[in-house]
Design an enzyme around this catalytic site. Structure first.
Site, PDB file in Angstrom:
ATOM      1  N   ASP A 208      45.595 -24.130  81.860  1.00 13.94           N
ATOM      2  CA  ASP A 208      45.698 -22.664  81.814  1.00 13.94           C
ATOM      3  C   ASP A 208      46.600 -22.125  82.923  1.00 13.94           C
ATOM      4  O   ASP A 208      46.955 -20.952  82.908  1.00 13.94           O
ATOM      5  CB  ASP A 208      44.300 -22.047  81.929  1.00 13.94           C
ATOM      6  CG  ASP A 208      44.263 -20.597  81.457  1.00 13.94           C
ATOM      7  OD1 ASP A 208      44.999 -20.255  80.520  1.00 13.94           O
ATOM      8  OD2 ASP A 208      43.486 -19.813  82.029  1.00 13.94           O
ATOM      9  N   SER A 232      44.254 -13.856  78.424  1.00 14.31           N
ATOM     10  CA  SER A 232      44.330 -14.909  77.411  1.00 14.31           C
ATOM     11  C   SER A 232      43.493 -14.514  76.202  1.00 14.31           C
ATOM     12  O   SER A 232      42.366 -14.034  76.346  1.00 14.31           O
ATOM     13  CB  SER A 232      43.812 -16.236  77.977  1.00 14.31           C
ATOM     14  OG  SER A 232      44.567 -16.634  79.095  1.00 14.31           O
ATOM     15  N   GLN A 282      49.022 -21.203  73.647  1.00 16.09           N
ATOM     16  CA  GLN A 282      48.196 -20.050  73.984  1.00 16.09           C
ATOM     17  C   GLN A 282      48.884 -18.765  73.553  1.00 16.09           C
ATOM     18  O   GLN A 282      50.108 -18.649  73.631  1.00 16.09           O
ATOM     19  CB  GLN A 282      47.942 -19.998  75.497  1.00 16.09           C
ATOM     20  CG  GLN A 282      46.995 -18.896  75.935  1.00 16.09           C
ATOM     21  CD  GLN A 282      46.695 -18.949  77.423  1.00 16.09           C
ATOM     22  OE1 GLN A 282      47.356 -18.305  78.222  1.00 16.09           O
ATOM     23  NE2 GLN A 282      45.685 -19.745  77.792  1.00 16.09           N
TER      24      GLN A 282
END
Length: 302
Positions: A208, A232, A282
């Protein structure tokens, strides 16, 4: 009492307390981010899922697909509820819900498979300098740090359990437009044991880092700017080949699109031998809020 070493603290953070057969509790670490770091929830959810897969089956996680629903509260524990969706002949699937204050803040599905022989190919690793040939990122100058909000100061001055070497460093406090791609090496700051499950949870945590940031590059904006809102929305991670999180890994990220206040980024993770060990993707919310200065320059309607 001295502080616990950062790597040991992170490993402890990812090792959940088992409350019931399929119920786990995790704590959070305030690292100066606006909410619980998404990588923490990813790593803890994977840790919970792995704990419900029979070790004798020798099945290991090969994919993780997650959605972030609400911002996590760093002051409250997170409960992870695992649904043992399926244990088939070759694959096992788990669904994990992360709960805080009675509400689901995150959920994911994780799939597990044993080793099998089959066809094999992979993308080629980009040609970049070796991590040893790249300087460490410099600290933010004290005179600049003093001008920033306290929470951002904590975020920028925090010590990390991972070290980074950026192929093309970018000044996030004064961002300039760049192509939507980033390359950097990363690894744990110290050696750990050999458990593949532990290395997977650590990579889930690290996956991440910086991933969505590449979607900002063409627009000359940064997460650190007060008028930029980022969060996110989802995260996907695939494990392809064995790796170690305490060896150098190259994260090659690009952002193919941004639109409708959303940006998408995808990343390939290689080891030093050039093997593609994992992939990530993502999509996230990216909003640029008009500042008072922007509003002042808008012509009045007649």
């Amino acid at each position: 009492m001295p502080n616990k070493p950062l790597v040991a603290e992170l490993i402890e953070l990812l090792a959940l307390e088992r409350l019931e057969e399929n119920l786990f509790r995790g704590q959070s670490r305030d690292i100066g981010s606006k909410a619980v770091f998404g990588g923490q929830v990813l790593g803890q959810a994977l840790s919970a899922a792995q704990a419900t897969v029979d070790p004798d089956s020798r099945r290991r996680a090969h994919s993780l697909h997650a959605y972030f629903l609400r911002a996590g509260d760093v002051q409250a524990p997170i409960i992870y509820d695992v649904d043992r969706t399926r244990d088939g002949g070759s694959f096992s699937v788990r669904r994990v819900s992360a709960i805080q204050h009675g509400k689901v803040i995150f959920f994911c599905a994780a799939s597990f498979q044993g080793d099998e022989d089959g066809v094999e190919h992979q993308a080629q690793m980009p040609e970049v300098p070796a991590p040893e040939d790249i300087a460490e990122p410099p600290p933010v100058p004290p005179e600049v740090m003093a001008t920033l909000p306290v929470k951002m100061q904590r975020w920028l001055s925090r010590e990390l359990p991972f070290e980074f070497r950026y192929v093309q460093p970018r000044n996030e406090l004064n961002p300039q437009p760049l192509p939507p791609r980033e390359r950097f090496w990363f690894r744990l700051t110290e050696k750990i044991g050999d458990s593949p499950e532990l290395h997977r949870t650590l990579l889930a945590y690290a996956s991440d880092y910086q991933l969505l940031g590449a979607a900002n590059f063409p627009h000359g904006i940064s997460y650190y700017q007060p008028n930029v809102q980022m969060a996110s929305l989802d995260h996907a991670l695939w494990f392809h080949r064995p790796f170690r999180a305490d060896d150098w890994l190259l994260y090659a990220i690009d952002s193919p699109t941004a639109q409708n206040s959303r940006g998408m980024a995808r990343g390939l993770i290689f080891d030093c031998a050039g093997r593609l060990v994992a992939s990530a993707a993502q999509e996230g919310l990216i909003r640029v809020v008009p500042t008072a200065s922007d509003v002042a320059h808008v012509p009045a309607r007649e």
